[in-house]
Each structure stands twice: as C-alpha cells, then as structure tokens.
Write an enzyme that holds these catalytic residues in place. Structure first.
Site, PDB file in Angstrom:
ATOM      1  N   GLY A 109       9.213   4.008   9.846  1.00  0.00           N
ATOM      2  CA  GLY A 109       8.369   5.160  10.146  1.00  0.00           C
ATOM      3  C   GLY A 109       7.503   5.501   8.951  1.00  0.00           C
ATOM      4  CE  LYS A 110       4.838   5.451   3.773  1.00  0.00           C
ATOM      5  NZ  LYS A 110       5.687   4.597   2.929  1.00  0.00           N
ATOM      6  N   GLY A 111       4.765   9.036   7.485  1.00  0.00           N
ATOM      7  CA  GLY A 111       4.063  10.267   7.821  1.00  0.00           C
ATOM      8  C   GLY A 111       3.002  10.545   6.789  1.00  0.00           C
TER       9      GLY A 111
END
Ligand code: NAD
Length: 421
Positions: A109-111
C-alpha cells in the site's frame, strides 16, 4: 503475454516494466496478470484543515491498497507537492513486491497528501495528519492496512496517526502504523534498519561471489537515513568509504572518509548537510563515476541512466534508494557484468523491522535491539539466498530473480485463497 494496460508515460506504467519481464518468465495466465496489474483499491479524499490564521485549506490525499493477498496492505505516507494518484499507485505496487520478496505477511500500500510541508507549521501539519487519518479510519488498521513514514513524514506523524485512530476506536491501537517513536510502541533498531539491510545484502552478495567486505572501496550517494547508516555499517565491517554525497555535492577521499566525522559534521551543521566537510569536492554526477568496488545509490530515483551507465566503475551496486536505476541503465550495467542488488531486496530492511514493530505491538512485548538485528539478518539472508538461486535458475539478473520470487509468492497466495469473483 497480454498488452500492458497502462501508458508508459505514467510512473505506474514505468513500474510495470520490471514486472512484465518476470511475469513472462512465470508464464502467468492472462487472468492473474490482469488482477496483478490493477490496484485493489484507490481512495481519494479532500482534507480540510485549519490554517494558523483561522482560514480553512483543503488538500488532496490518497491511499492506495495495491494488494492484500498476503496480508494487510503496508506502505508509507508521503507529503510532497508532486504526489499524484499515479505515483502513489506505483509506490503501492512496489511495496507489494518488496514485502513479498522478504516473505513478510503483508500486501502493498501507499498514501500521500499533495502538499508542501515546508510551508506548514507544526500545528497545521498535526491537524492535516489527524484529519487524513480520521478520513481513512474505515480502511486502515492492524489487520487492514498499516501505514509508515515516507518522504517528509516521520515518527511524530505516525504518533499523530496512531493517536487519532486510537481516539476514534476508543482502544489503544499501536499496530495501525509503524515507524512510531520508541516511547509509544516503536521498535528498537527501526531507524538503522534500512541501512543495516543494505549492508547485509552487500555482505551476502560478496559472499556468493567468494569475496569479503574487508578492504572493498565504497561510494554512497545520499547521506540521509539510508546512505549515512549504510556508509557507517560498511565501514565498521571493514570497507573503505571513498566517496559520499548529499544535496550539497560530492566528497571524495581515496584514503578513506572518516564516516563518524561526517556524521558528526552533519549533526552539528545548521541544515544537517555535509556542506563544509573536509574532502576533495566533486560534483553529484562525478561521485557516481568514482573508481570503487561497490556503489550505493541512496538518494533519489533515476540516478543511473543510459547517459552515465557506461561510466560506472563499480562491479556491485546496492540500491538503497527506490528506483535509482532506469530500465535502460539496468540493461547496460547488467550486460557490462555489474551485479545489481535491486531496491526491493536491498532496501527491504526498513519494512522488515516495521513488520517486527507490528508483531511487537500485537504481542505487547518489546525486543532488545540485538534481537531485532539478529532476526533482520536471518530474514534477509534467507531470502537473499532464495533470490540468488532463482536468478541462477532462470539465468537472469538479481532483479529478475527478486521479481520472480515476489510475484510467485503473491500468485501462490491468490491461488491458495481462490479468487472471490
Ligand atoms: P533522507 O531524506 O534521509 O536522505 C536523502 C539524502 O539524499 C540526503 O542526504 C539528501 O541531501 C541527499 N540528496 C538529495 N538530492 C541529492 C542529489 N541530487 N545527489 C546526492 N544526494 C542527494 O531520505 P532516506 O530516508 O535516506 O531515503 C533515501 C532513499 O531511500 C529514498 O529513495 C527512499 O525512498 C529510500 N528508502 C528509504 C527507507 C527508509 O527507511 N528511510 C526505506 C526504503 C527505501
């Protein structure tokens, strides 16, 4: 092999390049290929927060969960003016393979938030972070998606996310993020983990080649968290660091740079840079081309390109940074006999100790630093061996081997679970 579904001009489209090679090697079915080349979930939020002058500003935030086949999504939160959905998706895609290549029970994931944190006060950053975390409350959590620091976010940012989520859930939830300060559930050894992982990977590669670290000359590009720790640990292991660099330029000493003195210099320097450090000055471009055995790019992406690939003297490159080598440079260097330990393996020490932090949070029992470091070494060495053997088996580079191992592990998880469709 089915056609790529993303245009090459996008960061995500570029990122798929390495994936495609390994996917072809594994003869992936078009169904699995289609699934693995699409992010599971992309969330875009508008984040209103109060400026110090009382006005409300609205920034755009993202969270991408690329894959959860092997476990909760895992990946950092980036604050930068250039953050886009495309970039966050590419970063989440990389995290999927990075977690899988070292066999962590995480997806990717990444944000990010599109903002310039340099123009925000500490109070503004805290309000922005808390609103971002609150708006993602349904999709992040120890069993769902576990953020961590990335560019321009740090342990304090993670403490704010952890506190916000814990307040909303009315339950202490340290496992919602990693990279926290030690006094609120961080892990010993986390700060040094990425550099330590680079050092362990270099040691493992040299061992496979029948060589040792002692006396090897090293150049490290970037003297931040990853670069400085890598330089320090390689020197402690007996290597001679002949070149270092940061945003202020390159510093060269063929007799060997005193890395501790460089660290002390940075610590007392106003902007925490190497400016003024005593050594022969070279340009940022030239530092990469210095004569040395081992080159560690640990600053930015796209540093080794088709323009300078033929001028690189090192025989071993360990990618401390994410994406420092363009695909064209990768081909030229590999054809020239240079061994490259790819980013998803070389810099996986950070996410590995993040995993240990999450485990410790869930146990409520905290390990000694030596225990963290021993487990890190064991996990990285084990998986380095698997990647090495796979690259030999398929007669490909270590990068090819790493992607092959990672993709196979994710595919196996999908196959075992079955695709719920
Ligand atoms: P950092 O901000 O601590 O350090 C970056 C360093 O690069 C600084 O010394 C900066 O001056 C230098 N730099 C900037 N521009 C440069 C240039 N043109 N030439 C030479 N040096 C330059 O960042 P970091 O945490 O050390 O991360 C470095 C890289 O490693 C990034 O690609 C990051 O994504 C990757 N990475 C970091 C971690 C981690 O745990 N910190 C984990 C995995 C990957």
């Amino acid at each position: 092999m089915p056609n790529k579904h993303q245009p090459d001009s996008s960061v995500f489209g570029e990122a798929i390049h390495y994936f495609d090679d390994a996917a072809a090697r594994l003869n992936l079915s078009s169904s699995i290929y289609r699934i693995l080349t699409h992010p599971s979930r992309q969330v875009i939020i508008s984040i209103p927060f109060a400026r110090d002058n009382g006005e409300f500003e609205v920034y755009t935030g993202y969270r991408v969960q690329y894959s959860s086949a092997r476990g909760p999504a895992k990946g950092g939160i980036r604050y930068h003016p250039n953050v886009t959905l495309d970039e966050v998706t590419a970063l989440a895609f990389w995290m999927t393979w990075k977690c899988a290549v070292v066999d962590l029970p995480f997806g990717g994931g990444k944000g990010g938030v599109t903002c310039d944190p340099n123009v925000l006060s500490r109070g503004e950053l805290e309000r922005l972070t808390r609103r971002y975390a609150a708006d993602l409350i349904e999709i992040i959590g120890p069993d769902k998606d576990v953020p961590a620091p990335d560019v321009n976010t740090n342990a304090q940012t993670m403490a704010w996310v952890m506190d916000t989520v814990s307040m909303h859930l009315r339950a202490h939830t340290p496992g919602v993020v990693t990279g926290k300060p030690l006094n609120v559930g961080g892990s010993r050894g986390r700060v040094e983990a990425t550099g330590r992982g680079v050092m362990i990977a270099v040691e493992a590669a040299l061992e496979k080649m029948g060589k040792g670290i002692a006396g090897k000359t090293v150049v490290v590009q970037g003297f931040g968290n990853v670069g400085s720790i890598t330089a320090k640990l390689l020197r402690e292991a007996g290597a001679k660091v002949v070149g270092i660099s940061d945003v202020t330029g390159g510093y060269h000493d063929p007799r060997g740079i005193d890395v501790d003195a460089a660290l002390a210099h940075v610590a007392k320097n106003e902007h925490r840079t190497l400016r003024g450090f005593e050594a022969e000055r070279v340009s940022n471009e030239a530092v990469l081309e210095l004569p040395c055995d081992i080159l560690v790019p640990a600053a930015l992406e796209n540093q080794l390109t088709e323009k300078n690939a033929r001028k690189i003297k090192a025989h071993l490159i360990a990618e401390g940074a994410n994406g420092p080598t363009t695909p064209e440079a990768d081909r030229l260097l590999s054809e020239g006999g240079v061994t490259i330990i790819p980013d998803i393996l070389a810099n996986a020490g950070g996410v590995t100790v993040s995993y240990f932090e999450w485990v410790q949070n869930r146990m409520g029992y905290y390990w000694r630093e030596s225990e963290v470091n021993d487990r890190l070494r064991e996990l990285l060495r084990e998986n380095f061996d698997v990647v090495w053997e796979t690259s030999k088996q398929f007669d490909t580079t270590l990068r090819g081997g790493a992607y092959t191992v990672a993709i196979k592990r994710v595919v196996d998880a999908y196959t075992t679970r079955g695709i719920y469709a």
